[in-house]
Design a protein around this motif. Structure first.
Motif, PDB file in Angstrom:
ATOM      1  N   VAL A  72      -6.049  19.054 -13.216  1.00 16.79           N
ATOM      2  CA  VAL A  72      -5.648  18.002 -12.174  1.00 16.79           C
ATOM      3  C   VAL A  72      -6.727  17.033 -11.683  1.00 16.79           C
ATOM      4  CG1 VAL A  72      -5.228  17.827  -9.542  1.00 16.79           C
ATOM      5  CG2 VAL A  72      -4.145  19.684 -11.212  1.00 16.79           C
ATOM      6  N   THR A  73      -7.872  17.537 -11.872  1.00 18.90           N
ATOM      7  CA  THR A  73      -9.255  16.675 -11.433  1.00 18.90           C
ATOM      8  C   THR A  73      -9.209  15.589 -12.581  1.00 18.90           C
ATOM      9  OG1 THR A  73     -10.403  18.378 -10.424  1.00 18.90           O
ATOM     10  CG2 THR A  73     -11.582  16.466 -11.057  1.00 18.90           C
TER      11      THR A  73
ATOM     12  N   PRO B  17      -5.147  12.864 -14.222  1.00 14.22           N
ATOM     13  CA  PRO B  17      -4.880  12.594 -13.000  1.00 14.22           C
ATOM     14  C   PRO B  17      -3.052  12.288 -13.184  1.00 14.22           C
ATOM     15  CG  PRO B  17      -6.720  11.087 -13.317  1.00 14.22           C
ATOM     16  CD  PRO B  17      -6.412  11.846 -14.270  1.00 14.22           C
TER      17      PRO B  17
ATOM     18  N   ASP C 203      -7.878   8.270  -5.668  1.00 15.89           N
ATOM     19  CA  ASP C 203      -6.613   8.051  -4.889  1.00 15.89           C
ATOM     20  C   ASP C 203      -6.476   9.345  -3.842  1.00 15.89           C
ATOM     21  OD1 ASP C 203      -3.972   8.553  -3.979  1.00 15.89           O
ATOM     22  OD2 ASP C 203      -3.293   7.266  -5.578  1.00 15.89           O
TER      23      ASP C 203
ATOM     24  N   PRO D 254      -0.846  15.514 -11.750  1.00 20.03           N
ATOM     25  CA  PRO D 254      -0.229  15.300 -10.424  1.00 20.03           C
ATOM     26  C   PRO D 254       0.516  14.120  -9.934  1.00 20.03           C
ATOM     27  CG  PRO D 254      -2.509  15.047 -10.171  1.00 20.03           C
ATOM     28  CD  PRO D 254      -2.279  15.176 -11.617  1.00 20.03           C
ATOM     29  N   MET D 255      -0.102  12.835 -10.702  1.00 15.92           N
ATOM     30  CA  MET D 255       0.512  11.509 -10.099  1.00 15.92           C
ATOM     31  C   MET D 255       1.509  10.915 -10.541  1.00 15.92           C
ATOM     32  SD  MET D 255      -1.753  11.350  -7.417  1.00 15.92           S
ATOM     33  CE  MET D 255      -1.048   9.671  -6.987  1.00 15.92           C
TER      34      MET D 255
ATOM     35  N   ALA E 227       3.409  15.228  -5.607  1.00 13.32           N
ATOM     36  CA  ALA E 227       2.100  15.494  -6.540  1.00 13.32           C
ATOM     37  C   ALA E 227       1.867  16.791  -6.842  1.00 13.32           C
ATOM     38  CB  ALA E 227       0.768  14.681  -6.019  1.00 13.32           C
TER      39      ALA E 227
ATOM     40  N   HIS F 115      -4.322  12.058  -4.949  1.00 15.84           N
ATOM     41  CA  HIS F 115      -4.758  12.790  -5.957  1.00 15.84           C
ATOM     42  C   HIS F 115      -6.194  13.793  -5.700  1.00 15.84           C
ATOM     43  CE1 HIS F 115      -7.631  12.861  -9.885  1.00 15.84           C
ATOM     44  NE2 HIS F 115      -6.983  13.910  -9.734  1.00 15.84           N
TER      45      HIS F 115
END
Length: 427
Positions: free
Chosen positions: A411-412, A415, A354, A418-419, A174, A357
């Motif tokens: 990133v926040t 999602p 998650d 990163p995911m 991630a 995450h």
């Protein structure tokens, strides 16, 4: 009320310069005695031992040692020479080299402090000689090193994964896209600074020079392939990959480059043991505090209170980002992870965030904390090498902190950044 007393006691001890690990353990033990009497202390010793002996945590001292061996075995110097030959011809090339080498180094050591110590000791003096302001040299070195902890392998991710019982390999995957995006953004920012302040160009691009640097750095460049290829390919666990990193650094530095003599090996071992002792003592004492927090049901009560106010996970993420940014300013990364994760874990599960995450969000927030005084462990290290004032460097560092903040928001609230790779390969 109990939670408030714990926080006040912990903050008070830290403000009078009691070591954080000692402060954590002291507050936990006092709370146990107040709640259960002396009977509450019986499990403290076992909890201290168990807290630092889980298999995933063994990766931490091994990656720290691997970084120290790279520093003394000639690996870091060859990486710098290769990246310099690759991108150093651009205006402000040394600043770009600094960012590029940080990304390479992070793929082996997993430590921002090790990154600054290895790269800063070579590149900061070189940048000062080439008319770069000391504050700028320290800012670039510090911020790129903190960004690099989002790229696998990452010691904060290992610590979070062990505490949250979350897949460390998925955390590593991630972190790939956010780390590369942030690195590219910092390269662009360095170029903007170079054009604005007319920073010098280095040697013109030379294919023979690049070829020579690539040949000399071949084994150093092979290290990330060996480590990350083994981990992502499912051949080794993250912990076994850390052991592989140590063995590879020993063989490359000692037998191939022949720069890792007994004296250098001794110094690397001392450095690795010193850094490991600090982190693992924090981990052990945090287990005692975690036990006490569980006994008083603080995490569950906090999760219940917030979920009663809102069940929107994005609102919860806003609150958690604010909490992490503030804690990152006053605590070292390991201490912040140790204190925050046991408390917020029930909350992130309750609202459907998650854990992988959230681990990336947490790591990037701590990267910003490494750049923001008063603690700013990575920034302080860079300033000590550059011999520059921390507040002057912080002013210069604001645009780079801005890049990290943008990455936190991206990133926040997106999602997929990163995911996506995690979903493709592991779910």
């Amino acid at each position: 009320m109990t939670a408030l007393l714990i926080f006040i006691g912990l903050l008070g001890l830290i403000l009078i310069n009691v070591p954080i690990a000692v402060a954590i353990c002291a507050v936990a033990l006092v709370g146990m005695v107040a709640m259960s009497g002396e009977l509450g202390l019986y499990n403290a010793a076992l909890t201290l031992f168990d807290g630092a002996t889980s298999f995933p945590l063994i990766a931490i001292p091994l990656f720290i040692l691997a970084g120290a061996l790279m520093n003394t075995g000639g690996i870091s110097r060859r990486l710098i020479a290769f990246v310099s030959a690759l991108i150093g011809f651009a205006r402000g090339g040394l600043a770009m080299v600094n960012v590029g080498v940080s990304l390479f180094f992070a793929e082996i050591s997993g430590s921002a402090v090790a990154d600054v110590a290895a790269i800063g000791s070579v590149l900061i003096p070189a940048m000062k000689e080439r008319r770069y302001k000391p504050a700028f040299a320290a800012a670039v070195t510090s911020s790129s090193a903190s960004l690099a902890i989002i790229i696998p392998p990452s010691i904060p991710m290992i610590l979070y994964g062990a505490m949250a019982d979350t897949s460390i390999v998925q955390l590593f995957v991630a972190g790939v896209v956010p780390g590369l995006l942030g690195g590219f953004a910092m390269l662009c920012l360095c170029y903007w600074f170079a054009r604005r302040y007319n920073l010098p160009r280095e040697e013109a691009f030379s294919l023979p020079r690049l070829g020579k640097a690539a040949r000399e750095a071949f084994w150093a460049l092979l290290l990330p392939v060996i480590i990350l290829g083994g981990i992502f390919g499912g051949i080794v666990t993250a912990t076994e990959g850390a052991g592989l990193a140590v063995v590879a650094a020993l063989l490359i530095g000692g037998l191939i480059y022949r720069e890792l003599k007994l004296k250098e090996l001794y110094n690397a071992l001392v450095e690795g043991v010193t850094q490991t002792a600090v982190v693992m003592l924090l981990v052990a004492t945090s287990a005692v505090l975690g036990l006490h927090l569980t006994e008083i049901e603080l995490p569950q009560n906090l999760a219940r209170a917030i979920t009663e106010a809102t069940s929107n996970k994005y609102v919860v993420l806003i609150l958690l980002n604010i909490l992490l940014l503030v804690m990152g300013m006053f605590l070292h990364g390991a201490a912040a992870i140790i204190l925050v994760v046991p408390i917020v874990l029930p909350l992130i599960h309750a609202v459907g965030i998650d854990p992988v995450h959230f681990g990336i969000v947490l790591t990037l927030n701590l990267a910003i904390g490494q750049q923001t005084p008063p603690v700013a462990s990575v920034l302080v290290t860079a300033c000590s090498i550059a011999k520059t004032d921390i507040w002057e460097t912080t002013k210069t560092n604001l645009p780079f902190i801005g890049v990290l903040l943008v990455m936190v928001l991206l990133v926040t609230y997106v999602p997929a950044v990163p995911m996506t790779l995690v979903e493709i390969f592991y779910r």
